[in-house]
Design a protein around this motif. Structure first.
Motif, PDB file in Angstrom:
ATOM      1  N   GLN A 331      -8.541 -91.209-125.716  1.00  0.00           N
ATOM      2  CA  GLN A 331      -8.407 -89.798-125.329  1.00  0.00           C
ATOM      3  C   GLN A 331      -8.347 -89.654-123.808  1.00  0.00           C
ATOM      4  N   ALA A 332      -9.124 -90.470-123.106  1.00  0.00           N
ATOM      5  CA  ALA A 332      -9.130 -90.405-121.636  1.00  0.00           C
ATOM      6  C   ALA A 332      -7.753 -90.769-121.075  1.00  0.00           C
ATOM      7  N   ARG A 333      -7.129 -91.762-121.668  1.00  0.00           N
ATOM      8  CA  ARG A 333      -5.783 -92.157-121.207  1.00  0.00           C
ATOM      9  C   ARG A 333      -4.764 -91.065-121.548  1.00  0.00           C
ATOM     10  N   ARG A 334      -4.921 -90.464-122.738  1.00  0.00           N
ATOM     11  CA  ARG A 334      -3.966 -89.429-123.173  1.00  0.00           C
ATOM     12  C   ARG A 334      -3.998 -88.226-122.219  1.00  0.00           C
ATOM     13  N   TYR A 335      -5.193 -87.846-121.774  1.00  0.00           N
ATOM     14  CA  TYR A 335      -5.322 -86.669-120.910  1.00  0.00           C
ATOM     15  C   TYR A 335      -5.488 -87.023-119.430  1.00  0.00           C
ATOM     16  N   ASN A 336      -5.440 -88.326-119.146  1.00  0.00           N
ATOM     17  CA  ASN A 336      -5.538 -88.776-117.753  1.00  0.00           C
ATOM     18  C   ASN A 336      -6.837 -88.300-117.083  1.00  0.00           C
ATOM     19  N   VAL A 337      -7.962 -88.559-117.758  1.00  0.00           N
ATOM     20  CA  VAL A 337      -9.271 -88.181-117.215  1.00  0.00           C
ATOM     21  C   VAL A 337     -10.186 -89.404-117.208  1.00  0.00           C
ATOM     22  N   CYS A 338     -11.290 -89.297-116.486  1.00  0.00           N
ATOM     23  CA  CYS A 338     -12.253 -90.387-116.392  1.00  0.00           C
ATOM     24  C   CYS A 338     -12.959 -90.586-117.732  1.00  0.00           C
ATOM     25  N   PRO A 339     -12.930 -91.801-118.302  1.00  0.00           N
ATOM     26  CA  PRO A 339     -13.554 -92.010-119.627  1.00  0.00           C
ATOM     27  C   PRO A 339     -15.074 -91.816-119.605  1.00  0.00           C
ATOM     28  N   PHE A 340     -15.706 -92.180-118.496  1.00  0.00           N
ATOM     29  CA  PHE A 340     -17.164 -92.031-118.421  1.00  0.00           C
ATOM     30  C   PHE A 340     -17.555 -90.562-118.413  1.00  0.00           C
ATOM     31  N   GLU A 341     -16.913 -89.783-117.552  1.00  0.00           N
ATOM     32  CA  GLU A 341     -17.222 -88.349-117.474  1.00  0.00           C
ATOM     33  C   GLU A 341     -16.827 -87.641-118.766  1.00  0.00           C
ATOM     34  N   LEU A 342     -15.735 -88.088-119.383  1.00  0.00           N
ATOM     35  CA  LEU A 342     -15.330 -87.509-120.668  1.00  0.00           C
ATOM     36  C   LEU A 342     -16.417 -87.738-121.718  1.00  0.00           C
ATOM     37  N   SER A 343     -16.973 -88.950-121.749  1.00  0.00           N
ATOM     38  CA  SER A 343     -18.012 -89.246-122.747  1.00  0.00           C
ATOM     39  C   SER A 343     -19.245 -88.369-122.530  1.00  0.00           C
ATOM     40  N   LEU A 344     -19.594 -88.098-121.277  1.00  0.00           N
ATOM     41  CA  LEU A 344     -20.744 -87.230-121.004  1.00  0.00           C
ATOM     42  C   LEU A 344     -20.466 -85.806-121.484  1.00  0.00           C
ATOM     43  N   ASP A 345     -19.250 -85.323-121.243  1.00  0.00           N
ATOM     44  CA  ASP A 345     -18.900 -83.968-121.680  1.00  0.00           C
ATOM     45  C   ASP A 345     -18.843 -83.865-123.204  1.00  0.00           C
ATOM     46  N   VAL A 346     -18.328 -84.900-123.854  1.00  0.00           N
ATOM     47  CA  VAL A 346     -18.240 -84.907-125.314  1.00  0.00           C
ATOM     48  C   VAL A 346     -19.644 -84.911-125.926  1.00  0.00           C
ATOM     49  N   SER A 347     -20.588 -85.594-125.259  1.00  0.00           N
ATOM     50  CA  SER A 347     -21.951 -85.702-125.801  1.00  0.00           C
ATOM     51  C   SER A 347     -22.602 -84.335-125.996  1.00  0.00           C
ATOM     52  N   VAL A 348     -22.183 -83.353-125.213  1.00  0.00           N
ATOM     53  CA  VAL A 348     -22.728 -81.992-125.347  1.00  0.00           C
ATOM     54  C   VAL A 348     -22.445 -81.431-126.736  1.00  0.00           C
ATOM     55  N   TRP A 349     -21.309 -81.824-127.314  1.00  0.00           N
ATOM     56  CA  TRP A 349     -20.878 -81.257-128.601  1.00  0.00           C
ATOM     57  C   TRP A 349     -21.205 -82.175-129.771  1.00  0.00           C
ATOM     58  N   GLY A 350     -21.855 -83.297-129.492  1.00  0.00           N
ATOM     59  CA  GLY A 350     -22.235 -84.227-130.542  1.00  0.00           C
ATOM     60  C   GLY A 350     -23.571 -83.844-131.164  1.00  0.00           C
ATOM     61  N   ASP A 351     -23.879 -84.494-132.288  1.00  0.00           N
ATOM     62  CA  ASP A 351     -25.155 -84.273-132.974  1.00  0.00           C
ATOM     63  C   ASP A 351     -26.149 -85.384-132.664  1.00  0.00           C
ATOM     64  N   GLY A 352     -25.627 -86.540-132.270  1.00  0.00           N
ATOM     65  CA  GLY A 352     -26.477 -87.671-131.924  1.00  0.00           C
ATOM     66  C   GLY A 352     -25.942 -88.367-130.689  1.00  0.00           C
ATOM     67  N   VAL A 353     -26.831 -88.734-129.793  1.00  0.00           N
ATOM     68  CA  VAL A 353     -26.448 -89.457-128.577  1.00  0.00           C
ATOM     69  C   VAL A 353     -27.280 -90.731-128.519  1.00  0.00           C
ATOM     70  N   ILE A 354     -26.595 -91.875-128.525  1.00  0.00           N
ATOM     71  CA  ILE A 354     -27.270 -93.169-128.379  1.00  0.00           C
ATOM     72  C   ILE A 354     -27.079 -93.615-126.936  1.00  0.00           C
ATOM     73  N   CYS A 355     -28.172 -93.851-126.243  1.00  0.00           N
ATOM     74  CA  CYS A 355     -28.030 -94.147-124.816  1.00  0.00           C
ATOM     75  C   CYS A 355     -29.262 -94.868-124.276  1.00  0.00           C
ATOM     76  N   ASP A 356     -29.136 -95.337-123.056  1.00  0.00           N
ATOM     77  CA  ASP A 356     -30.236 -95.982-122.353  1.00  0.00           C
ATOM     78  C   ASP A 356     -31.286 -94.942-121.963  1.00  0.00           C
ATOM     79  N   TYR A 357     -32.523 -95.412-121.779  1.00  0.00           N
ATOM     80  CA  TYR A 357     -33.616 -94.518-121.379  1.00  0.00           C
ATOM     81  C   TYR A 357     -33.252 -93.654-120.162  1.00  0.00           C
ATOM     82  N   ASN A 358     -32.534 -94.260-119.208  1.00  0.00           N
ATOM     83  CA  ASN A 358     -32.357 -93.556-117.933  1.00  0.00           C
ATOM     84  C   ASN A 358     -31.543 -92.271-118.063  1.00  0.00           C
TER      85      ASN A 358
END
Length: 784
Positions: A331-358
């Motif tokens: 999706q990041a390549r399709r819309y020419n956006v940063c994949p890391f920042e995209l994942s953070l924005d998508v996480s807002v609309w998710g039901d579960g977030v798996i991530c590091d403590y930090n």
């Protein structure tokens, strides 16, 4: 109607709708340095000066009806000013922002700041029937406390049209939330536990659900194989489906445990669950560029990112439930956006977030999308391998600065900017004074003089970064800028849980450290934004140690899950004729340990891991082992293994080898936890020593801190962390009900009461041995 309500804060709304432009980390970001405010200190100072017609921290909320749901918008205006001018009351909404940037660079209000104030103005005007209202933006310099204000007048109709347009842009997102929630909850109600319950697993799942229902914390000590991941995930998913929590955060310390969590959610999805789960991958790993340079000149995905990212997010979340790394990258390549920042924005609309403590707890890296003053407080935290959070917490809430870094940067910028050079010199002089008073390590009562000079320096660095947008010197200034800012952020929250000290290191470098001994209070600040927290690990002993350092509550629940594995599948031996104490280390002792390893290898051909207290000790025993051993293959963990080397090491542990394989490792390292070598891929662990950390200033400070509180300082600094490493290492052997294996504990200290009290319940059938009869015990075990 309650179920069909979407809540969002004013700040979240305007930042979401009005974001635009490039990602650019070359801009120091002084305009958004609100982390420096630390609870609104500057806000309060300004508010107190404003007089009786200034009403501070005014809560405002509004419910906006849509087709069949409501958007509930809420926030808190910094100030409402009510003055009478020419016999008519004039109302002004004040929005305060603290900055480090020179105020001369601020020529107009920042768009999102003004939008936030306009929202408050609209809500206040609507609810108080006001036709004309003013908005005042107050920018305050954090160092000089100089103030610059911008004021604009608005008619109610102007604000109404503007606000309706704003809500109109958000409405499709709110509608998605409502519709998705209905689908998700319906699917949750139909999902059953996906496996037959193992012994104790149902009780564990019930305990998790009850804890969430009662909005409490639960500590779970659960041996490997109980199925604690699914026993935590399943009831948490059920709780979300029953609106007991908005989102699950599954937090881990290591990448490998994230895979276990992903598999648990995937299994439930296979049972019909509709649940959007995303795993956050570190920026360096998911970045498309060779170098992670986040600016529009170096990265095409950074240029115009914010103009396109909302479209990318909406398309993704309405098109698929699959939020895997591959999907995010595509999706990041399709819309020419940063994949890391995209994942953070998508996480807002998710039901579960798996991530590091930090992403949750680190004051410098936490997800501001979720963990702000306006956070919803409806999260469920599942904290895996929770024993790791003590040291990680100390690390996240501590800060350190080195004298030499200021001196070095001063020389680098001297010819470019004399003002900055002078400020760096002033900080260096403070360090010099502290260094003269420090022989080796010195506990400091206060570093307020240093903090003042650092705040002055931060302002000058901000000005330098505004002026110099390129060059090597800029990189050096930016790097130290963030470290100084982080130090001041920690300085601002210093309390009785900290010790401040200076240290002259062996290499001659001099540092000042703000050391967080007990991270519980700082962790609590973020945990409070959740409904409930489940801490779980195979090694949470003694439970009171973890309760004291991970929670401030006195009424937290605790559960000890019994092992579901037959005890006769494990042989636990304690070698009484071995010591790893420094005074006992010798060539003869290394040979004796090597003899134990040899005895294990010949008792049954198979794969073994040997865990040592340090690399040096490991190498000494390795040399002794190779002197006589020719009938086993040996591999060593190296100090700086990459992912490929790590994988190659683990691949050696295959079934059906002709000769025994001995893997030499260190306790607490990458092979001591989180790896799954099931059945005959690993049949034995030999643990050399009780894992006691090396004596150092940090450990001695921890010891002294708890001694002063009348608690066992040695235990807190050395014994508990050391024995945790032992238990983690031993846990590699028995991973499934079919596994059989031997565990050798080599050190006479394991026989002391203090150490044996740390053994889990299932270790009650241990046997005593020495180097002469260890092989006999092991052969008999395998023959049986």
């Amino acid at each position: 109607m309650e179920e069909k309500t979407v809540r969002i804060s004013v700040r979240e709304l305007v930042e979401f709708i009005f974001k635009e432009g490039d990602i650019d980390n070359r801009i120091s970001g002084g305009m958004d340095r609100e982390a420096m405010l630390q609870g609104g200190r500057i806000h309060r100072k300004i508010q107190r000066r404003m007089g009786s017609d200034y009403h501070a921290e005014v809560p405002l909320k509004i419910s906006v009806p849509c087709e069949d749901f409501v958007i509930r918008l809420e926030g808190r205006a910094d100030g409402i000013i009510s003055r009478v001018e020419n016999g008519k009351e004039r109302i002004t909404v004040d929005e305060i922002k603290g900055v480090l940037r020179d105020l001369e660079y601020i020529e107009r209000p920042v768009g999102v700041h003004l939008a936030q104030a306009k929202c408050y103005a609209y809500i206040y005007a609507l609810q108080n029937h006001i036709d004309e209202i003013s908005v005042q933006m107050t920018y305050c310099h954090l160092d000089t406390e100089e103030i610059k204000r911008f004021t604009q007048d608005f008619s109610f109709d102007e604000l109404r049209l503007w606000f309706e347009d704003l809500i109109g842009k958000y409405k499709k997102w709110a509608e998605f939330q409502i519709r998705w929630r209905e689908k998700r909850n319906a699917s949750v109600h139909g999902v059953e536990f996906p496996f037959p319950y193992r012994d104790g697993q149902r009780d564990l799942a019930v305990s998790v659900y009850r804890t969430i229902l009662r909005r409490k914390k639960l500590f779970i000590q659960a041996p490997t194989g109980v199925g604690k991941t699914m026993a935590a995930v399943f009831p948490a998913v059920k709780a979300v489906g029953e609106e007991l929590g908005e989102k699950i955060f599954y937090l881990t310390a290591k990448t490998i445990t994230r895979t276990v969590a992903e598999n648990a959610f995937r299994t439930l999805t296979g049972e019909g669950l509709r649940f959007k789960v995303i795993t956050l991958t570190a920026k360096e790993k998911i970045c498309f560029c060779e170098e992670t340079e986040c600016n529009p000149d170096a990265c095409p995905y950074a240029k115009g990112h914010f103009d396109r990212v909302n479209d990318a997010v909406y398309d993704l979340i309405t098109r698929t439930d699959d939020l895997s790394r591959e999907t995010i990258e595509e999706q990041a390549r399709r819309y020419n956006v940063c994949p890391f920042e995209l994942s953070l924005d998508v996480s807002v609309w998710g039901d579960g977030v798996i991530c590091d403590y930090n992403y949750v707890f680190d004051p410098n890296a936490h997800l501001k999308r979720f963990f702000t003053e306006s956070g919803s407080g409806d999260y469920i935290f599942l904290i895996d391998e929770a024993h790791n959070l003590v040291e990680r917490g100390r690390e996240m809430y501590s800060a350190v600065l080195y004298k030499e870094d200021f001196l070095s940067l001063k020389r680098e910028v001297k010819s470019l900017n004399r003002k900055l050079s002078k400020k760096l010199d002033a900080v260096n002089r403070i360090f010099l004074e502290l260094k003269k008073e420090c022989e080796s390590c010195e506990i400091l009562g206060s570093v307020s003089a240093l903090a003042v000079k650092l705040m002055n320096l931060l302002t000058e660095m901000e000005n330098f970064l505004e002026e110099f947008r390129e060059g090597n010197a800029r990189e050096g200034v930016l790097d130290l800028y963030f470290r100084v800012r982080d130090f001041l952020n920690i300085y601002d929250i210093l309390d009785e849980n900290y010790v401040v000290y200076s240290e002259l290191e062996p290499d001659g470098r001099f540092k000042v450290k703000l050391y967080c001994i007990n991270p519980a209070a700082n962790l609590q600040e973020y945990l409070e934004q959740g409904n409930s927290t489940i801490f779980f690990s195979a090694t949470l002993l003694p439970i009171q140690y973890y309760k004291n350092l991970l929670s401030v509550e006195k009424e937290d629940y605790a559960v000890y899950a019994e092992s579901s594995f037959p005890r006769e599948n494990r042989l636990l031996l304690i070698g009484r004729d071995v010591s790893t104490r420094y005074t006992q280390r010798s060539r003869e002792m290394y040979r004796r340990i090597a003899s134990y390893i040899r005895a294990a290898a010949v008792s049954k051909t198979g794969n073994y891991l040997v865990f040592f207290p340090s690399y040096r000790f490991m190498e000494d025993v390795y040399d002794a082992f190779l002197e006589t051993e020719r009938n086993a293959d040996v591999i060593l963990q190296s100090q700086f293994m990459g992912e490929e080397e790590r994988e190659a090491f683990l691949k050696e542990f295959r079934s059906g080898r002709e000769k025994s394989l001995i893997g030499f490792c260190v306790m607490g390292g990458i092979f001591a936890e989180g790896i799954d070598l099931v059945e005959d891929r690993l049949i034995g662990a030999i643990i050399v020593g009780p894992g006691i950390p090396q004596v150092c200033n940090d450990r001695e400070i921890v010891k002294g801190y708890f001694d002063k509180k009348g608690m066992e300082g040695f235990d807190y600094a050395y014994l508990y962390p050391g024995m945790n490493k032992v238990l983690q290492s031993a846990g590699r052997v028995i991973r499934t009900e079919k596994d059989r294996g031997t565990i050798l504990l080599l050190d006479d200290r394991f026989l002391q009461r203090k150490y044996r009290e740390m053994f889990p319940r299932e270790w009650d059938n241990w046997k005593l041995c020495d180097v002469r009869n260890a092989e006999k015990y092991m052969k008999r075990f395998w023959e049986e």
